[in-house]
Motif scaffolding. Sequence first.
Motif, PDB file in Angstrom:
ATOM      1  N   SER A 106       0.830  -1.203   0.000  1.00 27.27           N
ATOM      2  CA  SER A 106       0.000   0.000   0.000  1.00 27.27           C
ATOM      3  C   SER A 106       0.866   1.256   0.000  1.00 27.27           C
ATOM      4  N   ALA A 107       0.490   2.217  -0.863  1.00 22.83           N
ATOM      5  CA  ALA A 107       1.244   3.477  -0.931  1.00 22.83           C
ATOM      6  C   ALA A 107       1.019   4.344   0.300  1.00 22.83           C
ATOM      7  N   SER A 108      -0.083   4.107   0.995  1.00 22.73           N
ATOM      8  CA  SER A 108      -0.411   4.913   2.180  1.00 22.73           C
ATOM      9  C   SER A 108      -0.013   4.231   3.485  1.00 22.73           C
ATOM     10  N   ARG A 109       0.844   3.225   3.406  1.00 25.67           N
ATOM     11  CA  ARG A 109       1.277   2.517   4.609  1.00 25.67           C
ATOM     12  C   ARG A 109       2.106   3.446   5.504  1.00 25.67           C
ATOM     13  N   TRP A 110       1.861   3.370   6.822  1.00 23.85           N
ATOM     14  CA  TRP A 110       2.590   4.229   7.751  1.00 23.85           C
ATOM     15  C   TRP A 110       2.830   3.482   9.058  1.00 23.85           C
ATOM     16  N   ARG A 111       3.682   4.056   9.883  1.00 21.56           N
ATOM     17  CA  ARG A 111       4.111   3.400  11.112  1.00 21.56           C
ATOM     18  C   ARG A 111       3.531   4.121  12.323  1.00 21.56           C
ATOM     19  N   PHE A 112       3.023   3.335  13.270  1.00 26.27           N
ATOM     20  CA  PHE A 112       2.480   3.890  14.510  1.00 26.27           C
ATOM     21  C   PHE A 112       3.201   3.269  15.693  1.00 26.27           C
ATOM     22  N   THR A 113       3.624   4.119  16.624  1.00 23.70           N
ATOM     23  CA  THR A 113       4.258   3.662  17.861  1.00 23.70           C
ATOM     24  C   THR A 113       3.513   4.269  19.036  1.00 23.70           C
ATOM     25  N   GLY A 114       2.833   3.425  19.803  1.00 28.25           N
ATOM     26  CA  GLY A 114       2.148   3.882  21.004  1.00 28.25           C
ATOM     27  C   GLY A 114       3.080   3.780  22.198  1.00 28.25           C
ATOM     28  N   LEU A 115       3.251   4.904  22.906  1.00 27.19           N
ATOM     29  CA  LEU A 115       4.218   4.964  24.004  1.00 27.19           C
ATOM     30  C   LEU A 115       3.541   5.203  25.348  1.00 27.19           C
ATOM     31  N   TYR A 116       4.043   4.541  26.370  1.00 30.67           N
ATOM     32  CA  TYR A 116       3.656   4.793  27.758  1.00 30.67           C
ATOM     33  C   TYR A 116       4.912   5.312  28.454  1.00 30.67           C
ATOM     34  N   GLY A 117       4.981   6.627  28.651  1.00 35.32           N
ATOM     35  CA  GLY A 117       6.198   7.276  29.120  1.00 35.32           C
ATOM     36  C   GLY A 117       6.659   6.806  30.484  1.00 35.32           C
ATOM     37  N   PHE A 118       7.961   6.898  30.694  1.00 41.62           N
ATOM     38  CA  PHE A 118       8.536   6.554  31.992  1.00 41.62           C
ATOM     39  C   PHE A 118       8.128   7.604  33.028  1.00 41.62           C
ATOM     40  N   SER A 119       7.951   7.158  34.254  1.00 36.87           N
ATOM     41  CA  SER A 119       7.459   8.059  35.307  1.00 36.87           C
ATOM     42  C   SER A 119       8.536   9.024  35.803  1.00 36.87           C
ATOM     43  N   LYS A 120       9.808   8.647  35.700  1.00 40.54           N
ATOM     44  CA  LYS A 120      10.881   9.511  36.194  1.00 40.54           C
ATOM     45  C   LYS A 120      11.077  10.687  35.248  1.00 40.54           C
ATOM     46  N   ALA A 121      11.187  11.877  35.832  1.00 38.13           N
ATOM     47  CA  ALA A 121      11.302  13.095  35.032  1.00 38.13           C
ATOM     48  C   ALA A 121      12.551  13.106  34.165  1.00 38.13           C
ATOM     49  N   GLU A 122      13.654  12.546  34.657  1.00 37.06           N
ATOM     50  CA  GLU A 122      14.907  12.590  33.903  1.00 37.06           C
ATOM     51  C   GLU A 122      14.873  11.686  32.676  1.00 37.06           C
ATOM     52  N   ASP A 123      13.879  10.782  32.598  1.00 33.65           N
ATOM     53  CA  ASP A 123      13.792   9.872  31.451  1.00 33.65           C
ATOM     54  C   ASP A 123      12.726  10.271  30.440  1.00 33.65           C
ATOM     55  N   ARG A 124      11.960  11.314  30.730  1.00 38.38           N
ATOM     56  CA  ARG A 124      10.849  11.655  29.854  1.00 38.38           C
ATOM     57  C   ARG A 124      11.301  12.149  28.484  1.00 38.38           C
ATOM     58  N   HIS A 125      12.444  12.809  28.423  1.00 38.42           N
ATOM     59  CA  HIS A 125      12.912  13.320  27.131  1.00 38.42           C
ATOM     60  C   HIS A 125      13.205  12.180  26.168  1.00 38.42           C
ATOM     61  N   LYS A 126      13.536  11.018  26.683  1.00 37.89           N
ATOM     62  CA  LYS A 126      13.811   9.869  25.822  1.00 37.89           C
ATOM     63  C   LYS A 126      12.530   9.409  25.115  1.00 37.89           C
TER      64      LYS A 126
END
Length: 361
Positions: A106-126
């Motif tokens: 399919s020409a309209s194929r795309w990628r989806f990534t569902g994320l559940y962020g880490f609770s620690k503030a220092e890791d959120r930027h990742k």
Amino acid sequence: MNVLCWKCQGIRNPSTVDGLKGIIPLTIPDIVFLSESRCLQRVVERLKREVGLKNFIVVDCDINQNPNGRMSRAGGICLLWKEDVEVSLLSFSKNHIDVWVGGVNSASRWRFTGLYGFSKAEDRHKTWALLPLKVSHLKPSKSDHLSILVEIRSVQVEVRRKKKRWRFEGYWLQDEECGEMVRRGWQSSECVNDFMKVCQKINNTRKVLGEWSKLKFGILKKEIELTRSKLAVFYEKAQGSYREEECKVLQDKLNDLHLHEQQRAKVMWLVDGDQNTSYFHQKVCNRKRKNTIKGLFNEEGVWCSRDSELEEIVLGYYGSLFTTSSPKNMDIFASLFQLVVTSTINEELKEFSQKKKSIVP
């Protein structure tokens, strides 16, 4: 294609399920990603039937024993999608689900990534570094976390506002005033012709029911929408100006309004039952899918999906279909068929028609 993402804080909570049922008909998502579901696979299997989504991927939550001996749940994510959407799993963990959406060719194929962020503030930027997207929040429902709607279009779609079709709502029958409104609309008619009288009665009844429904039931829906809008303001403000007390008052008011709306439909709920939710939702989805034209091939064999292109193709097709090509020698073609209505019979029919017109007052 619409994608709905929501940190739902436990999908085992009936209020959260009701909130999800309220969001899905408004946004019509093709894919739903839920984080912090705090549940196992069997719960999601029941949920997908209730909201009318066919397929799902689940990462179970963690179940831990607290020092006091009680069991607690944490984490958990799941991805649900419609039957006509093709999804291929790439990878998953306790913090993400990564999939391809669309067929391999399919020409309209795309990628989806569902994320559940880490609770620690220092890791959120990742976490956010993986999603360079500008997201928009929907108005709040029954959770203190806002759901996120991402709209994806492979081509520029022309949207035309369509006139809403009038429908008789089943919940009107649960109100005692409904019968009186029907009688009031049916009695108002001034036409002499019987056929026109019936048509006018139907039209008058439709207008009376519409005005009555707007006054009777429209106020509650407007109040719910207004409260959701006010509540959304608090989530958009900076932390310094956030007034938690006022926010809680609005949240309690919204819960009370939803409860009142459910109680109003209690009779119908007891008749239909929760087990029918998936059936009715799937029936509506199937009818919408059946009546939807996603695209057409033009005369050159090119696939077209824009509204203006579809309109041109349809008008061109039926225009050529019902336009005469001015054929010649039609007498030779007509002579091949046996004559049924002779000239004499035709004259008699004309005479009978003229006599009938003279009798009609």
